[in-house]
Design a protein around this motif. Structure first.
Motif, PDB file in Angstrom:
ATOM      1  N   LYS A 395      66.606  -7.791  46.822  1.00 35.70           N
ATOM      2  CA  LYS A 395      67.776  -8.231  46.060  1.00 35.70           C
ATOM      3  C   LYS A 395      67.575  -9.603  45.431  1.00 35.70           C
ATOM      4  O   LYS A 395      67.802  -9.774  44.221  1.00 35.70           O
ATOM      5  CB  LYS A 395      69.023  -8.226  46.950  1.00 35.70           C
ATOM      6  CG  LYS A 395      70.289  -8.646  46.201  1.00 35.70           C
ATOM      7  CD  LYS A 395      71.508  -8.617  47.114  1.00 35.70           C
ATOM      8  CE  LYS A 395      72.752  -9.086  46.367  1.00 35.70           C
ATOM      9  NZ  LYS A 395      73.953  -9.066  47.240  1.00 35.70           N
ATOM     10  N   GLN A 399      67.494 -10.662  41.429  1.00 34.14           N
ATOM     11  CA  GLN A 399      68.390 -11.692  40.895  1.00 34.14           C
ATOM     12  C   GLN A 399      67.604 -12.715  40.071  1.00 34.14           C
ATOM     13  O   GLN A 399      68.055 -13.149  39.006  1.00 34.14           O
ATOM     14  CB  GLN A 399      69.124 -12.395  42.041  1.00 34.14           C
ATOM     15  CG  GLN A 399      70.188 -11.545  42.707  1.00 34.14           C
ATOM     16  CD  GLN A 399      70.833 -12.266  43.878  1.00 34.14           C
ATOM     17  OE1 GLN A 399      70.240 -12.410  44.943  1.00 34.14           O
ATOM     18  NE2 GLN A 399      72.061 -12.731  43.681  1.00 34.14           N
ATOM     19  N   ARG A 416      69.395  -1.460  39.982  1.00 34.12           N
ATOM     20  CA  ARG A 416      68.905  -1.765  41.317  1.00 34.12           C
ATOM     21  C   ARG A 416      68.163  -0.550  41.842  1.00 34.12           C
ATOM     22  O   ARG A 416      68.685   0.574  41.808  1.00 34.12           O
ATOM     23  CB  ARG A 416      70.069  -2.088  42.270  1.00 34.12           C
ATOM     24  CG  ARG A 416      70.804  -3.366  41.880  1.00 34.12           C
ATOM     25  CD  ARG A 416      69.923  -4.584  42.029  1.00 34.12           C
ATOM     26  NE  ARG A 416      70.637  -5.792  41.636  1.00 34.12           N
ATOM     27  CZ  ARG A 416      70.612  -6.272  40.428  1.00 34.12           C
ATOM     28  NH1 ARG A 416      69.950  -5.653  39.471  1.00 34.12           N
ATOM     29  NH2 ARG A 416      71.274  -7.381  40.147  1.00 34.12           N
TER      30      ARG A 416
END
Length: 424
Positions: A395, A399, A416
């Motif tokens: 994650k 980002q 994602r």
């Protein structure tokens, strides 16, 4: 430790693989079939020539030098000379222990071969700085190098080559001298004590956020698609240059340090980074697309058939992958670019990744793990309980990618990836 007989030639020594992580045998010995007493020790990081025979009733082994520093022919000549001394009852190890006989070059070799925790890149830097700025000291006895010598040479290097080079060179000299002191007590206090190092400020090489879109446009206009994608890969992966340039599609025993693309786990395995601790780097959607583009690129297949490197090139170092640090100089039309629209360095791309990651207020531990920096476990006990698992980092990696794409003028996909298989 077992030993084998082998005719030591340039080709046979080159073909011997280094000891792999997890191998039960940490070292392997090979004795030359032509010159009795001449041998090669193969470890996890280096291949080292040695000689061994009885001296005054005791078996003595002494190092000749590293393969790569010495050719097999050069090592054989050195071995003959050492073996001749040993037939006369002279123990080379005892001779080397005499303070007056230990040169800076001797101490440098000892430091590089005995320090198992020294990364290959660091060892290469030590050798380069010594040969470039202290070459006249390599054959000079350490006991003759005075405080005044160190002070004057440090000032000379600082004036001609800059304060950072001067300071780094004498950090190397100091470390080598201290290693020699462990064996040669009579050497005396390290003469670098007299050197007043220049004040250093941390150099910021990151590309300013306002200039990233200009840099991105320039890179995408490059004539060479392999070099284009490599620069993008460095920025969006945050990898060190030495790791980013040597990524392979599949493992190869001949290149044990090379990072490997793992599409199944949507990650890159870096087996032996600077930290010496293997780690998995999760791949963002951008990096996955880039690597698939590289894998399916007909241009690269035509120029470099059967190459196992992700970024193949006819490099000067003859590794077969991108190795030159020069910045690209031509665009797609072949026009020479005299002035870069945005000055940058390859290391600066990694700094840019770190700067953007920090701007997102991500966990400091997550950032450190993404860029393979050591966790501060000596100061913070919490760090000792954190596991650098690839899924935990996926994650924050995405980002950082989304933020970089936004700064580059691209619209982040927001996609994602589904959880990948757990990295082995």
């Amino acid at each position: 430790m077992t030993s084998s007989a082998l005719r030591l030639t340039q080709s046979s020594v080159s073909a011997l693989p280094l000891v792999q992580p997890g191998d039960a045998k940490r070292q392997r010995l090979y004795f030359d079939t032509d010159l009795k007493g001449f041998g090669l020790l193969v470890g996890a990081k280096a291949k080292t020539f040695f000689v061994q025979r009885d001296v005054n009733g005791k078996t003595v082994r002494t190092t000749v030098g590293r393969y790569g520093v010495l050719t097999v022919k050069q090592a054989t000549e050195e071995a003959r000379a050492l073996l001749f001394q040993m037939t006369k009852g002279i123990n080379p190890n005892q001779e080397r222990r005499k303070p007056g006989a230990v040169t800076y070059g001797d101490a440098l070799e000892t430091h590089l071969t005995s320090n198992r925790g020294l990364a290959p890149r660091t060892a290469s830097d030590y050798r380069y700085l010594s040969e470039q700025y202290l070459s006249d000291w390599l054959k000079r006895p350490l006991s003759e190098i005075t405080r005044a010598d160190c002070r004057d040479r440090h000032k000379k290097i600082g004036t001609e080559n800059g304060p950072y080079v001067a300071n780094h060179t004498f950090r190397v000299f100091s470390a080598v001298y201290n290693t020699a002191l462990k064996v040669h007590e009579d050497l005396g206090v390290n003469p670098v004590i007299a050197v007043d190092r220049y004040k250093e400020k941390r150099r910021k090489a990151a590309i300013p956020s306002a200039q990233l879109s200009t840099w991105y446009g320039y890179i995408n206009d490059l004539q060479d698609p392999i070099r284009r994608d490599w620069h993008l890969f460095v920025l969006f992966s945050g990898l060190r240059r030495s790791d980013a340039e040597a990524v392979r599609w599949e493992p190869d025993p001949a290149f044990p340090r090379a990072p490997i693309v793992d599409f199944a786990n949507k990650a890159i395995l870096v087996p032996l980074p600077k930290s010496q601790e293997p780690f998995y780097l999760p791949l963002s959607d951008f990096l996955l697309a880039l690597l698939k583009r590289r894998r399916d690129c007909e241009h690269a297949k035509a120029l470099y058939p059967a190459s196992g490197w992700v970024f193949p090139a006819n490099s000067k170092k003859k590794h077969g992958h991108i190795a030159e640090p020069e910045k690209p100089k031509k665009n797609k039309e072949g026009e020479t670019v005299k002035v870069l629209p945005v000055p940058f360095t390859v290391h600066g791309l990694r700094n840019t990744f770190i700067t953007v990651a920090e701007s997102l207020d991500l966990s400091p531990y997550a950032i450190k793990m993404l860029v393979n920096h050591s966790l501060p476990d000596k100061q913070d006990v919490t760090a000792g309980y954190i596991s650098a698992e690839v899924e935990r980092l996926r994650k924050p990696m995405q980002q950082v990618t989304d933020k970089l794409l936004s700064l580059c003028g691209e619209k982040p996909t927001g996609k994602r990836h589904a959880p990948a298989k757990k990295a082995a």
